[in-house]
Design a protein around this motif. Structure first.
Motif, PDB file in Angstrom:
ATOM      1  N   GLY A   1       0.825  -1.190   0.000  1.00 50.43           N
ATOM      2  CA  GLY A   1       0.000   0.000   0.000  1.00 50.43           C
ATOM      3  C   GLY A   1       0.865   1.248   0.000  1.00 50.43           C
ATOM      4  O   GLY A   1       2.109   1.179   0.066  1.00 50.43           O
ATOM      5  N   ASN A   2       0.226   2.403  -0.084  1.00 46.55           N
ATOM      6  CA  ASN A   2       0.967   3.671  -0.066  1.00 46.55           C
ATOM      7  C   ASN A   2       1.560   3.934   1.309  1.00 46.55           C
ATOM      8  O   ASN A   2       0.954   3.626   2.341  1.00 46.55           O
ATOM      9  N   SER A   3       2.727   4.517   1.284  1.00 47.89           N
ATOM     10  CA  SER A   3       3.325   4.980   2.540  1.00 47.89           C
ATOM     11  C   SER A   3       2.541   6.171   3.080  1.00 47.89           C
ATOM     12  O   SER A   3       1.706   6.763   2.378  1.00 47.89           O
ATOM     13  N   ALA A   4       2.812   6.524   4.294  1.00 53.09           N
ATOM     14  CA  ALA A   4       2.305   7.792   4.803  1.00 53.09           C
ATOM     15  C   ALA A   4       2.947   8.919   3.994  1.00 53.09           C
ATOM     16  O   ALA A   4       4.117   8.819   3.604  1.00 53.09           O
ATOM     17  N   PRO A   5       2.201   9.981   3.679  1.00 47.98           N
ATOM     18  CA  PRO A   5       2.765  11.041   2.829  1.00 47.98           C
ATOM     19  C   PRO A   5       3.799  11.882   3.559  1.00 47.98           C
ATOM     20  O   PRO A   5       3.752  12.057   4.778  1.00 47.98           O
ATOM     21  N   ALA A   6       4.712  12.406   2.775  1.00 49.27           N
ATOM     22  CA  ALA A   6       5.684  13.393   3.270  1.00 49.27           C
ATOM     23  C   ALA A   6       5.485  14.671   2.465  1.00 49.27           C
ATOM     24  O   ALA A   6       5.432  14.631   1.235  1.00 49.27           O
ATOM     25  N   THR A   7       5.337  15.785   3.123  1.00 52.30           N
ATOM     26  CA  THR A   7       5.065  17.062   2.463  1.00 52.30           C
ATOM     27  C   THR A   7       6.281  17.968   2.569  1.00 52.30           C
ATOM     28  O   THR A   7       6.916  18.060   3.622  1.00 52.30           O
ATOM     29  N   LEU A   8       6.567  18.646   1.464  1.00 49.02           N
ATOM     30  CA  LEU A   8       7.725  19.538   1.402  1.00 49.02           C
ATOM     31  C   LEU A   8       7.314  20.852   0.752  1.00 49.02           C
ATOM     32  O   LEU A   8       6.759  20.857  -0.352  1.00 49.02           O
TER      33      LEU A   8
END
Length: 519
Positions: free
Chosen positions: A110-117
């Protein structure tokens, strides 16, 4: 107990099956791929660096990204990554979200937890470029134009696509002035235009927040040389008609224009004696406090120009300008703005040479009278003071008067064939001719080669007058048929079969890189 040969074979098959079952049992107990953890994104000054923790059993990883600033959907930007780090090209001033997926043969997590930049933008003052110097800006920095910033003779200022420059709203008038013999290389793209704008935040910007952009060249002007620029912008003019002051391509100039003193103003874009080797195409002047684009002499050519919401004239040329133009649009505000074209030869000596004498094709001029706004002084075309020149394939709508001709020498130029407006459609103007007593308008419209036709229905899309989301395309090809042919063998002009600045089909040339924000 003794086993027969058949018994030995059966036992062997049983043992082999048991071993296979044990192997199959091991596969069945392999855990599913987990989503990558510890996903992080950082900016190293050039790229975004995305990292994550290794997943047991994973063979490769996919990296997905969305641009929050531009509201784009999450999509894969890299597949088959074998390590746990990925470097991504990003644009300062945007916020990105990254997600990582683990893969092995026939299986994905599944998708990882998102990282925002958020990629921040650096800010720096734009300082003068000394004579014969060079400077290249960076699109990851916002440059502040504080006061008059000059690029001096022999110097070159290069501005990459996507760069933003803001005019100081305290140290006014702030302006960028390219001196005679200097060059500006501002090569934007439709995807990444170069933007000159107000230092104030969106929602608080206004006309006249800063001065604008001035280019001084070494081409002709019809005052005593050297000619002197308005707004204390320096001297210009000379005897080099093929002079180059550089390139303006996909450039927006917003919320500019400043009155230094009465009749002494800075415009959104001022072209003083600029030569024909200068390239100006795909430019927008938006919500300026004086004229949109003003030419004082010169031989520079301008293609694909949009002026929206100028407080005074949309296009203004004089002092011996002898260049070419094609595909120009002007849209006035509902409460501000004067003429579509204001044109002079020389404001004091009507016979001064070289004469103002350009050649212009495919223009759309939209005034505010057509929206029920009072605009009693405005004409679509105000031609006076001995000007010459030829205008073909224009649409004029929404002006108090479509045409205003002043001064006997100007009318004489119509009769002589050196001043002409032809293949032009009028719709929704108060009157065709200005209501003054000189009757020069009738003289000119009756001259050989002139052709201004009043249409019974609007040739433009109804949204052409919309300030927030305009559509300048014609309603149909038939409504704008009958274009005059461009000069044969002239590489500047594009041959088209329609009147007005925008083709009736296809993607409009102004779409995607322009703005219509009012503040």
């Amino acid at each position: 107990m003794r086993l027969s040969n058949l018994g030995h074979l059966a036992l062997a098959l049983v043992l082999a099956g048991g071993a296979a079952a044990c192997e199959d049992g091991n596969n069945d107990t392999d855990p599913p791929l987990g989503a990558p953890g510890s996903v992080a994104a950082s900016y190293n000054g050039t790229n975004a660096v995305v990292t994550w923790g290794a997943v047991t059993g994973a063979e490769t990883y996919d990296v997905q990204r969305s641009n929050v600033t531009r509201n784009t959907q999450l999509s894969a930007i890299a597949t088959g990554v074998t390590g746990t780090t990925y470097s991504d090209t990003v644009t300062p001033g945007n916020t990105y979200t990254y997600v990582v997926v683990a893969r092995r043969s026939g299986e994905q997590s599944g998708n990882s937890a998102p990282a925002t930049l958020t990629v921040g933008i650096k800010q720096a003052n734009l300082t003068p470029v000394a004579a014969n110097g060079t400077r290249t800006l960076s699109k990851d920095t916002v440059y502040v134009i504080s006061g008059t910033v000059t690029v001096d003779s022999g110097a070159v200022l290069t501005i990459p696509a996507g760069t933003k420059l803001v005019g100081d709203t305290i140290a006014r008038p702030s302006a960028l002035v390219i001196r005679r013999g200097a060059r500006i290389i501002a090569n934007g793209t439709a995807a990444e235009p170069i933007v000159f704008t107000s230092q104030k935040p969106a929602g608080r910007r206004a006309r006249g927040d800063w001065g604008g952009v001035v280019i001084n060249g070494r081409s002709n002007c019809n005052f005593t040389l050297p000619c002197s620029g308005e707004g204390s912008s320096g001297t210009y003019g000379g005897s080099v008609p093929a002079d180059s002051s550089g390139v303006l391509r996909y450039v927006r100039i917003e919320y500019a224009g400043f009155e230094v003193s009465p009749n002494n103003e800075l415009n959104g874009l001022t072209l003083n004696g600029v030569g024909s080797k200068t390239v100006i195409e795909n430019v927008q002047i938006h919500f300026g406090n004086d004229d949109g684009i003003e030419w004082f002499g010169g031989t520079v050519n301008v293609k694909y120009a949009l002026v929206t919401g100028a407080d005074d004239d949309q296009f203004d040329y004089s002092t011996g300008w002898q260049g070419k133009g094609q595909f120009w649009i002007a849209q006035t505000d509902t409460t501000r703005g004067d003429k579509g074209f204001e044109v002079d030869n020389n404001e004091t000596t009507f016979t001064a040479t070289p004469f103002t004498d350009p050649m212009i094709y495919n223009v759309t001029l939209i005034g505010r009278s057509g929206r029920g706004a009072s605009n009693l002084t405005a004409a679509g075309l105000h031609l006076r003071r001995g000007t010459r020149g030829k205008l073909y394939n224009a649409i004029l709508t929404g002006w108090n008067a479509a045409l205003d001709i002043d001064d006997q020498i100007t009318a004489d130029n119509c009769t002589a064939g050196t001043l002409m407006v032809s293949n032009t459609i009028l719709f929704g103007n108060g009157v065709t001719d200005d209501a003054d007593a000189d009757a020069f308008e009738a003289t000119c419209r009756g001259a050989a080669g002139w052709g201004m036709t009043v249409a019974g229905t609007n040739p433009l899309n109804a949204a052409a007058i919309n300030l927030d989301a305009p559509n300048f395309t014609p309603v149909s090809a038939a409504a704008v048929a009958g274009a005059a042919a461009v000069p044969a063998g002239d590489a500047f002009f594009t041959a088209v079969d329609y009147v007005g600045a925008v083709a009736p089909t296809g993607t409009p040339w102004y779409q995607g890189w322009t703005t219509f924000a009012r503040n």
